[in-house]
Write a protein that holds these residues in place. Structure first.
Motif, PDB file in Angstrom:
ATOM      1  N   THR A  64       0.833  -1.205   0.000  1.00  0.00           N
ATOM      2  CA  THR A  64       0.000   0.000   0.000  1.00  0.00           C
ATOM      3  C   THR A  64       0.865   1.251   0.000  1.00  0.00           C
ATOM      4  OG1 THR A  64      -1.772  -1.145   1.196  1.00  0.00           O
ATOM      5  CG2 THR A  64      -1.802   1.255   1.226  1.00  0.00           C
ATOM      6  N   GLU A  65       1.880   1.278   0.859  1.00  0.00           N
ATOM      7  CA  GLU A  65       2.784   2.425   0.901  1.00  0.00           C
ATOM      8  C   GLU A  65       3.569   2.565  -0.394  1.00  0.00           C
ATOM      9  OE1 GLU A  65       3.639   2.696   5.716  1.00  0.00           O
ATOM     10  OE2 GLU A  65       5.120   1.757   4.396  1.00  0.00           O
ATOM     11  N   HIS A  66       3.980   1.450  -0.947  1.00  0.00           N
ATOM     12  CA  HIS A  66       4.709   1.484  -2.224  1.00  0.00           C
ATOM     13  C   HIS A  66       3.845   2.091  -3.322  1.00  0.00           C
ATOM     14  CE1 HIS A  66       6.613  -0.012  -5.914  1.00  0.00           C
ATOM     15  NE2 HIS A  66       7.724  -0.056  -5.214  1.00  0.00           N
ATOM     16  N   LYS A  67       2.578   1.742  -3.330  1.00  0.00           N
ATOM     17  CA  LYS A  67       1.653   2.275  -4.328  1.00  0.00           C
ATOM     18  C   LYS A  67       1.453   3.775  -4.146  1.00  0.00           C
ATOM     19  CE  LYS A  67      -2.984   1.524  -6.222  1.00  0.00           C
ATOM     20  NZ  LYS A  67      -4.239   0.726  -6.101  1.00  0.00           N
ATOM     21  N   VAL A  68       1.351   4.228  -2.895  1.00  0.00           N
ATOM     22  CA  VAL A  68       1.153   5.651  -2.621  1.00  0.00           C
ATOM     23  C   VAL A  68       2.380   6.458  -3.024  1.00  0.00           C
ATOM     24  CG1 VAL A  68       0.870   7.354  -0.775  1.00  0.00           C
ATOM     25  CG2 VAL A  68      -0.519   5.279  -0.778  1.00  0.00           C
ATOM     26  N   VAL A  69       3.555   5.975  -2.631  1.00  0.00           N
ATOM     27  CA  VAL A  69       4.794   6.712  -2.897  1.00  0.00           C
ATOM     28  C   VAL A  69       5.106   6.769  -4.386  1.00  0.00           C
ATOM     29  CG1 VAL A  69       7.296   6.707  -2.521  1.00  0.00           C
ATOM     30  CG2 VAL A  69       5.741   6.225  -0.623  1.00  0.00           C
ATOM     31  N   ASN A  70       4.795   5.696  -5.101  1.00  0.00           N
ATOM     32  CA  ASN A  70       5.186   5.606  -6.509  1.00  0.00           C
ATOM     33  C   ASN A  70       4.009   5.749  -7.474  1.00  0.00           C
ATOM     34  OD1 ASN A  70       8.168   4.729  -6.255  1.00  0.00           O
ATOM     35  ND2 ASN A  70       7.097   3.319  -4.902  1.00  0.00           N
ATOM     36  N   LYS A  71       2.912   6.333  -7.001  1.00  0.00           N
ATOM     37  CA  LYS A  71       1.710   6.404  -7.837  1.00  0.00           C
ATOM     38  C   LYS A  71       1.917   7.246  -9.097  1.00  0.00           C
ATOM     39  CE  LYS A  71      -0.312  10.210  -5.116  1.00  0.00           C
ATOM     40  NZ  LYS A  71       0.770  10.274  -4.114  1.00  0.00           N
TER      41      LYS A  71
END
Length: 291
Positions: free
Chosen positions: A137-144
């Protein structure tokens, strides 16, 4: 009514300025809040969820019990003394899960038997699943924004880059308008079926807008699909996820052709290219080194 109109006429400019200042202040505060939250999430991804997730995966990949126990010792020595990574996750549920796991670990140390190890590893896997969910989830937010940035900046022509940037805003606007249109269509249909006809004056307007937005939505979906195909998006589509859910792994291992359904053509083709490259460039050299 006349008093209100007179007031608006006399003080309209002043009221407009006040409203503009208030809206600007709200937008600035929201922007600063978003930046602060993005910084927190990035820090958590790099120093908390990422390190925890890969540490746990490393332990679970071990086969021998002795290797697992050694890795567990290093894991708890590290994170029991330094709780910064756990605190940065900002997830009370995971912190509570870690505390329970730590207690089970010391129980296992006091009496090393298979029963205590099974309980410990079961809870350990549960912790892994919780942290894995936070990590992705954090990876998706940071790299959206990264994927779209790569698509745009990979174009050499500046006008194409400007076109892509403008299309993105256009695409989001059309999709949002389509959701609004669905709501309006629902309200008008409900109004007609109830025979109240309170919205009768906008029936034609809603119908015309629906036709217009349907054409734009069809165009946007087609273009988005073409971008998805051209860029070979690595994300699983719903069909692949569904097949992976209903087809057992043992069946896939027995019948390799099913991998195209559970993993997708891209994954299978990538593996075939990798095997070919390995055999042509590296296999002979590795075998020669072994001799």
């Amino acid at each position: 009514m006349e008093a209100i109109l007179t007031c608006l006429k006399d003080y309209g400019a002043l009221l407009g300025s006040i409203v503009a200042v208030i809206l600007t202040s709200i937008l600035v505060m929201q922007r600063n809040k978003l930046k602060r939250n993005e910084t927190i999430v990035t820090e958590s991804l790099m120093e908390a969820s990422g390190s925890l997730f890969f540490s746990i995966k490393s332990i679970l990949n071990k086969v021998r019990v002795t290797d697992i126990t050694e890795e567990l010792k290093d894991f708890f020595d590290k994170y029991s003394k330094d709780h910064n990574a756990l605190v940065k996750l900002k997830d009370r549920h995971i912190i509570k899960r870690f505390v329970e796991l730590e207690e089970l670990y010391y129980v296992y140390l006091s009496e090393k038997n298979s029963e205590n190890l099974d309980r410990l590893m079961t809870k350990f896997i549960i912790l892994k699943d919780n942290i894995e969910q936070v990590f992705y989830t954090e990876h998706k937010v940071v790299n959206k924004e990264i994927r779209w940035y790569l698509i745009v900046e990979s174009k050499k022509n500046i006008w194409f880059r400007m076109l892509f940037r403008g299309y993105r805003y256009f695409s989001h606007t059309v999709i949002f308008a389509a959701f609004l249109d669905i709501i309006m269509v629902y309200l008008t249909i409900t109004d007609r079926l109830s025979e109240e006809y309170r919205l009768k004056g906008i029936y034609y307007l809603v119908f015309s807008f629906s036709q217009f937005i349907s054409i734009l939505l069809g165009f946007v979906l087609f273009v988005n699909f073409m971008i998805h195909i051209i860029t070979e998006d690595e994300k699983d589509n719903w069909g692949t996820k569904f097949c992976r859910f209903i087809i057992p792994k043992r069946l896939v291992q027995r019948y390799p052709f099913l991998r195209r359904f559970t993993e997708g053509d891209k994954e299978v083709n990538s593996e075939k290219r990798a095997i070919k490259e390995y055999e042509e460039k590296y296999k002979e050299w590795i075998n020669r080194e072994r001799r």
